[in-house]
Design a protein around this motif. Structure first.
Motif, PDB file in Angstrom:
ATOM      1  N   PRO A 119     -29.378 -45.788  50.476  1.00 50.18           N
ATOM      2  CA  PRO A 119     -28.053 -46.323  51.053  1.00 50.18           C
ATOM      3  C   PRO A 119     -27.641 -47.357  49.966  1.00 50.18           C
ATOM      4  O   PRO A 119     -26.500 -47.384  49.816  1.00 50.18           O
ATOM      5  CB  PRO A 119     -28.311 -47.065  52.240  1.00 50.18           C
ATOM      6  N   THR A 120     -28.546 -47.987  49.201  1.00 51.02           N
ATOM      7  CA  THR A 120     -28.014 -49.078  48.339  1.00 51.02           C
ATOM      8  C   THR A 120     -27.410 -48.397  47.083  1.00 51.02           C
ATOM      9  O   THR A 120     -26.272 -48.901  46.826  1.00 51.02           O
ATOM     10  CB  THR A 120     -29.341 -49.963  48.013  1.00 51.02           C
ATOM     11  N   TYR A 121     -27.966 -47.494  46.646  1.00 44.57           N
ATOM     12  CA  TYR A 121     -27.382 -46.905  45.536  1.00 44.57           C
ATOM     13  C   TYR A 121     -26.209 -46.059  46.030  1.00 44.57           C
ATOM     14  O   TYR A 121     -24.987 -46.172  45.363  1.00 44.57           O
ATOM     15  CB  TYR A 121     -28.421 -45.644  45.207  1.00 44.57           C
ATOM     16  N   LYS A 122     -25.973 -45.706  47.072  1.00 42.86           N
ATOM     17  CA  LYS A 122     -24.672 -44.760  47.563  1.00 42.86           C
ATOM     18  C   LYS A 122     -23.588 -45.858  47.871  1.00 42.86           C
ATOM     19  O   LYS A 122     -22.240 -45.314  47.889  1.00 42.86           O
ATOM     20  CB  LYS A 122     -25.165 -44.089  48.809  1.00 42.86           C
ATOM     21  N   ALA A 123     -23.866 -47.097  48.053  1.00 45.17           N
ATOM     22  CA  ALA A 123     -22.925 -48.113  48.297  1.00 45.17           C
ATOM     23  C   ALA A 123     -22.325 -48.616  46.904  1.00 45.17           C
ATOM     24  O   ALA A 123     -21.498 -49.491  46.984  1.00 45.17           O
ATOM     25  CB  ALA A 123     -23.469 -49.445  49.251  1.00 45.17           C
ATOM     26  N   LEU A 124     -22.803 -48.465  45.819  1.00 47.41           N
ATOM     27  CA  LEU A 124     -22.731 -48.946  44.406  1.00 47.41           C
ATOM     28  C   LEU A 124     -21.244 -48.488  44.221  1.00 47.41           C
ATOM     29  O   LEU A 124     -20.755 -47.482  44.468  1.00 47.41           O
ATOM     30  CB  LEU A 124     -23.445 -48.570  43.362  1.00 47.41           C
ATOM     31  N   ALA A 125     -20.236 -49.481  43.634  1.00 44.56           N
ATOM     32  CA  ALA A 125     -18.892 -48.973  43.281  1.00 44.56           C
ATOM     33  C   ALA A 125     -18.997 -48.005  41.803  1.00 44.56           C
ATOM     34  O   ALA A 125     -19.965 -48.317  41.076  1.00 44.56           O
ATOM     35  CB  ALA A 125     -18.230 -50.418  42.549  1.00 44.56           C
ATOM     36  N   THR A 126     -18.158 -47.107  42.007  1.00 43.92           N
ATOM     37  CA  THR A 126     -17.992 -46.051  40.951  1.00 43.92           C
ATOM     38  C   THR A 126     -16.835 -45.902  40.324  1.00 43.92           C
ATOM     39  O   THR A 126     -15.717 -46.445  40.806  1.00 43.92           O
ATOM     40  CB  THR A 126     -18.355 -44.865  41.502  1.00 43.92           C
ATOM     41  N   VAL A 148     -14.320 -61.586  36.146  1.00 47.98           N
ATOM     42  CA  VAL A 148     -13.110 -60.827  36.197  1.00 47.98           C
ATOM     43  C   VAL A 148     -13.323 -59.788  37.322  1.00 47.98           C
ATOM     44  O   VAL A 148     -12.483 -59.402  38.268  1.00 47.98           O
ATOM     45  CB  VAL A 148     -13.037 -59.741  35.222  1.00 47.98           C
ATOM     46  N   ARG A 149     -14.699 -59.178  37.615  1.00 48.99           N
ATOM     47  CA  ARG A 149     -14.949 -58.302  38.685  1.00 48.99           C
ATOM     48  C   ARG A 149     -16.330 -58.510  39.239  1.00 48.99           C
ATOM     49  O   ARG A 149     -17.217 -58.051  38.882  1.00 48.99           O
ATOM     50  CB  ARG A 149     -14.982 -56.727  37.952  1.00 48.99           C
ATOM     51  N   PRO A 150     -16.070 -59.199  40.440  1.00 43.22           N
ATOM     52  CA  PRO A 150     -17.442 -59.691  41.081  1.00 43.22           C
ATOM     53  C   PRO A 150     -18.292 -58.849  41.268  1.00 43.22           C
ATOM     54  O   PRO A 150     -18.233 -57.846  42.009  1.00 43.22           O
ATOM     55  CB  PRO A 150     -17.020 -60.657  42.265  1.00 43.22           C
ATOM     56  N   PHE A 151     -19.639 -58.921  41.237  1.00 42.08           N
ATOM     57  CA  PHE A 151     -20.560 -58.093  41.532  1.00 42.08           C
ATOM     58  C   PHE A 151     -21.000 -58.213  43.274  1.00 42.08           C
ATOM     59  O   PHE A 151     -20.640 -59.029  43.788  1.00 42.08           O
ATOM     60  CB  PHE A 151     -21.910 -58.659  41.064  1.00 42.08           C
ATOM     61  N   THR A 152     -21.384 -57.145  43.701  1.00 40.51           N
ATOM     62  CA  THR A 152     -21.721 -57.018  45.085  1.00 40.51           C
ATOM     63  C   THR A 152     -22.926 -57.385  45.414  1.00 40.51           C
ATOM     64  O   THR A 152     -23.896 -57.200  44.504  1.00 40.51           O
ATOM     65  CB  THR A 152     -21.300 -55.632  45.487  1.00 40.51           C
ATOM     66  N   VAL A 153     -23.245 -57.327  46.788  1.00 38.80           N
ATOM     67  CA  VAL A 153     -24.773 -57.419  47.144  1.00 38.80           C
ATOM     68  C   VAL A 153     -25.615 -56.483  47.023  1.00 38.80           C
ATOM     69  O   VAL A 153     -26.758 -56.663  46.358  1.00 38.80           O
ATOM     70  CB  VAL A 153     -24.512 -57.770  48.857  1.00 38.80           C
ATOM     71  N   GLU A 154     -25.016 -55.083  46.971  1.00 40.34           N
ATOM     72  CA  GLU A 154     -25.690 -54.012  46.915  1.00 40.34           C
ATOM     73  C   GLU A 154     -26.064 -53.921  45.393  1.00 40.34           C
ATOM     74  O   GLU A 154     -27.141 -53.455  44.941  1.00 40.34           O
ATOM     75  CB  GLU A 154     -25.058 -52.627  47.290  1.00 40.34           C
ATOM     76  N   GLU A 155     -25.176 -54.352  44.493  1.00 34.95           N
ATOM     77  CA  GLU A 155     -25.305 -54.309  42.819  1.00 34.95           C
ATOM     78  C   GLU A 155     -26.545 -55.101  42.581  1.00 34.95           C
ATOM     79  O   GLU A 155     -27.338 -54.962  41.830  1.00 34.95           O
ATOM     80  CB  GLU A 155     -23.933 -54.683  42.218  1.00 34.95           C
ATOM     81  N   SER A 156     -26.576 -56.414  43.350  1.00 36.78           N
ATOM     82  CA  SER A 156     -27.715 -57.484  43.137  1.00 36.78           C
ATOM     83  C   SER A 156     -29.123 -56.579  43.371  1.00 36.78           C
ATOM     84  O   SER A 156     -30.032 -56.847  42.571  1.00 36.78           O
ATOM     85  CB  SER A 156     -27.527 -58.745  43.780  1.00 36.78           C
ATOM     86  N   GLN A 157     -29.051 -55.702  44.378  1.00 37.51           N
ATOM     87  CA  GLN A 157     -30.330 -55.303  44.947  1.00 37.51           C
ATOM     88  C   GLN A 157     -30.562 -54.139  44.086  1.00 37.51           C
ATOM     89  O   GLN A 157     -31.817 -53.923  44.150  1.00 37.51           O
ATOM     90  CB  GLN A 157     -29.962 -54.576  46.334  1.00 37.51           C
ATOM     91  N   ALA A 158     -29.590 -53.539  43.438  1.00 35.52           N
ATOM     92  CA  ALA A 158     -29.974 -52.156  42.715  1.00 35.52           C
ATOM     93  C   ALA A 158     -30.222 -52.776  41.233  1.00 35.52           C
ATOM     94  O   ALA A 158     -30.569 -51.756  40.319  1.00 35.52           O
ATOM     95  CB  ALA A 158     -28.781 -51.381  42.686  1.00 35.52           C
ATOM     96  N   TRP A 159     -30.247 -53.846  40.776  1.00 39.39           N
ATOM     97  CA  TRP A 159     -29.801 -54.263  39.579  1.00 39.39           C
ATOM     98  C   TRP A 159     -31.270 -54.008  38.520  1.00 39.39           C
ATOM     99  O   TRP A 159     -31.145 -53.129  37.582  1.00 39.39           O
ATOM    100  CB  TRP A 159     -29.666 -55.761  39.354  1.00 39.39           C
ATOM    101  N   GLN A 160     -32.433 -54.317  38.868  1.00 34.69           N
ATOM    102  CA  GLN A 160     -33.640 -54.122  38.215  1.00 34.69           C
ATOM    103  C   GLN A 160     -33.622 -52.303  38.066  1.00 34.69           C
ATOM    104  O   GLN A 160     -34.090 -51.708  37.056  1.00 34.69           O
ATOM    105  CB  GLN A 160     -34.886 -54.252  38.675  1.00 34.69           C
TER     106      GLN A 160
END
Length: 320
Positions: A180-187, A255-267
């Motif tokens: 679900p974390t990956y699927k929530a990432l902005a594309t 410019v484009r704030p990162f989301t919570v899901e992006e923080s979880q997926a970063w590594q």
């Protein structure tokens, strides 16, 4: 960029008559890169870049060329494709698709400082936002599907240790893509290859992104990770330079704030970005194509980076 298909000034003369650029006065090959044949051409209207596409076909190319035109029209600093008299951005040369784009001023910054990384972060975020209303969709052709097809083709060339690393990482990335974390990432549209040699600077001022021919629709975070893994590292070791990392991430976030899901997926995404280029460099190194000016990249560079992104903690993304 490289030269797989030779073009002479005599070849160019009749072909150029369809473009509003006047006569071609000079042509010279561009040696860097490994996918297309690229040339600087001097015309009566100025200097431009000619690309002959060696792998992409006429059906695929509208995505890349129209994306560049779309971004340029929205103030993102990218080369603008030049249409011919019929309004076409891509036409045949030597039986292959070819395009002319405007040449950016400046030069590549191969020893970036935090100020350069901040400029890149700002423009990358602007690029992502500008692409939101781009109506053509094409997947990133070097993402997970390509990894899964290509890994079996290269395992025989690797040491036992590296075979295990490659098999473990493709399993990890395949599983992560289902979460679900990956699927929530902005594309949206991404550059997907924003290395130091694909950005131009005039001093500390960024003058443009170029070489969009690996672009596709993917997660924006993957694009950020690809960029960090080149701009913000010590090239010899692959270690992250924290001052450059923070400069790029903070500028992007403004410019484009990162989301919570992006923080979880970063590594995981930094690992994905390293894996993509390790795999493609292994493939290009052991399955080379002929080219007049082609030097395959060293695969071990991104192997080192991948091992570091797996084993070491990474700096957190900024949060609002």
């Amino acid at each position: 960029m490289a030269v797989f298909t030779s073009v002479t000034l005599e070849d160019l003369a009749p072909w150029m008559t369809q473009f509003p650029l006047g006569k071609a006065l000079n042509i010279r090959g561009i040696a860097s890169g490994i996918e297309n044949s690229n040339f600087f051409i001097d015309t009566e209207q100025g200097e431009y870049v000619l690309t002959i596409f060696e792998n992409l076909n006429f059906e695929q190319l509208p995505f890349y060329l129209k994306l560049m035109r779309h971004l340029a029209d929205r103030g993102v600093l990218v080369p603008a494709p030049i249409a011919n008299a019929d309004g076409e951005l891509c036409v045949a040369l030597h039986g292959k698709p070819a395009a002319i784009v405007s040449k950016l001023n400046g030069s590549s910054q191969m020893e970036p400082q935090p100020v350069h990384c901040a400029e890149v972060g700002t423009m990358l975020a602007r690029m992502h936002l500008a692409g939101r209303d781009f109506t053509i969709h094409q997947a990133n052709l070097r993402s997970l599907d390509w990894w899964q097809i290509t890994v079996p083709k290269v395992l025989e060339f690797l040491s036992a240790e590296n075979r295990q690393l490659m098999q473990d990482e493709i399993a990890f990335q395949s599983a992560f893509a289902l979460t679900p974390t990956y699927k929530a990432l902005a594309t949206g549209p991404v550059h997907a290859d924003l290395f130091r040699n694909n950005v131009m600077f005039d001093g500390e001022k960024l003058t443009g992104f170029f070489d969009f021919y690996f672009a596709g629709c993917d997660t924006w975070l993957f694009d950020v990770a690809v960029t960090i893994n080149d701009w913000c590292i010590d090239l010899a070791s692959g270690e992250l330079d924290m001052a450059r990392v923070q400069a790029m991430l903070n500028a992007y976030h403004a410019v484009r704030p990162f989301t919570v899901e992006e923080s979880q997926a970063w590594q995981a995404m930094l690992r994905a970005a390293a894996f993509r280029f390790w795999l493609s460099r292994v493939y290009d190194f052991y399955q080379p194509r002929d080219a007049e000016m082609l030097t395959p990249h060293d695969p071990t560079h991104f192997e080192r980076i991948l091992r570091l992104r797996i084993s070491q903690p990474v700096p957190a993304l900024p949060q609002a």
